[in-house]
Design a protein around this motif. Structure first.
Motif, PDB file in Angstrom:
ATOM      1  N   GLU A   1       0.807  -1.214   0.000  1.00 41.32           N
ATOM      2  CA  GLU A   1       0.000   0.000   0.000  1.00 41.32           C
ATOM      3  C   GLU A   1       0.842   1.268   0.000  1.00 41.32           C
ATOM      4  O   GLU A   1       0.313   2.364  -0.124  1.00 41.32           O
ATOM      5  CB  GLU A   1      -0.923   0.003   1.229  1.00 41.32           C
TER       6      GLU A   1
ATOM      7  N   ARG B   1       3.433   0.680  -6.592  1.00 41.48           N
ATOM      8  CA  ARG B   1       2.055   0.823  -7.090  1.00 41.48           C
ATOM      9  C   ARG B   1       1.713  -0.188  -8.180  1.00 41.48           C
ATOM     10  O   ARG B   1       0.532  -0.398  -8.464  1.00 41.48           O
ATOM     11  CB  ARG B   1       1.841   2.235  -7.649  1.00 41.48           C
TER      12      ARG B   1
ATOM     13  N   ASP C   1       5.457   7.129  -6.431  1.00 40.08           N
ATOM     14  CA  ASP C   1       6.270   5.926  -6.616  1.00 40.08           C
ATOM     15  C   ASP C   1       7.583   6.254  -7.321  1.00 40.08           C
ATOM     16  O   ASP C   1       8.229   5.383  -7.892  1.00 40.08           O
ATOM     17  CB  ASP C   1       5.503   4.837  -7.372  1.00 40.08           C
TER      18      ASP C   1
END
Length: 231
Positions: free
Chosen positions: A139, A199, A221
């Motif tokens: 996450e 991600r 990210d």
């Protein structure tokens, strides 16, 4: 090994040739070609929030886009939400502070380092994406240092965050790049990046896999890792 004032530990990546690209990969990874890369030092880990905070405080620099979101603020997580220009500014600050030639890696340096000294290796730690083919529930970025080490002692070379490279990006660059220390095209609209990101459905990227982004964008990210010129 270099120890900086913000505890960036490096390892020496020896000079030599390697075969860059992947004949089984995407078209922008072809043709496979031999490249000579001079010796350089690479950070064992991506730049963390703790390390980046010293830069923010020293220069009163603008904080990253996700700096105050709880899932991205742990001190040992890689800093994210930094543009290519932010990463370049950090390198300049560290150069000014240490007198050493810190910078972002070229694509050729990043790929050579990821291979860990093993010719033809598709992933930093072997020829497979790891457990469950790289499908790992995530996450947010995990703390640095959980993936690896590879043959050079580098961690997180294929997972966690995309890492900015110094080069401009061109999909056809491999058709015309120099065979010694390629620096990327002279201009462009996107900067190159390497490594997998938290991600993605598949978290791990092959050593030869290329990515790119508008250098002004700040994604959660995207982070960066340093190298230091020693020649």
């Amino acid at each position: 090994m270099i120890e900086s004032h913000v505890d960036i530990t490096t390892v020496a990546i020896p000079a030599g040739t390697f075969r860059m690209g992947d004949a089984q990969g995407a078209s922008n990874e072809q043709p496979v070609h031999e490249v000579y890369v001079s010796v350089f030092e690479m950070a064992v880990l991506p730049v963390t929030n703790r390390q980046y905070a010293a830069f923010l405080m020293a220069l009163d620099y603008e904080a990253p886009k996700f700096w105050r979101e709880a899932r991205f603020t742990a001190p040992k997580q890689p800093v994210v939400g930094v543009s290519w220009f932010d990463a370049a500014a950090y390198c300049q600050w560290l150069r000014d502070r240490t007198g050493l030639r810190w910078r972002l890696p070229t694509e050729a340096e990043r790929e050579k380092a990821a291979r860990g000294g093993v010719e033809g290796l598709r992933y930093p730690c072997g020829d497979a994406a790891g457990a469950e083919g790289g499908h790992v529930a995530q996450e947010a970025p995990h703390d640095v240092g959980r993936c690896g080490p590879n043959g050079y002692g580098l961690f997180d070379m294929a997972c966690n965050v995309h890492e900015w490279c110094d080069d401009w990006y061109a999909a056809d660059y491999y058709q015309r790049l120099p065979s010694t220390d390629p620096q990327g095209p002279p201009s462009g609209t996107r900067r190159a990046s390497r490594g997998g990101a938290w991600r993605h459905q598949i978290k791990v990227s092959r050593n030869a896999a290329r990515s790119s982004l508008d250098p002004t964008f700040r994604y959660n990210d995207y982070g960066f890792r340093l190298v230091c010129t020693v020649r």
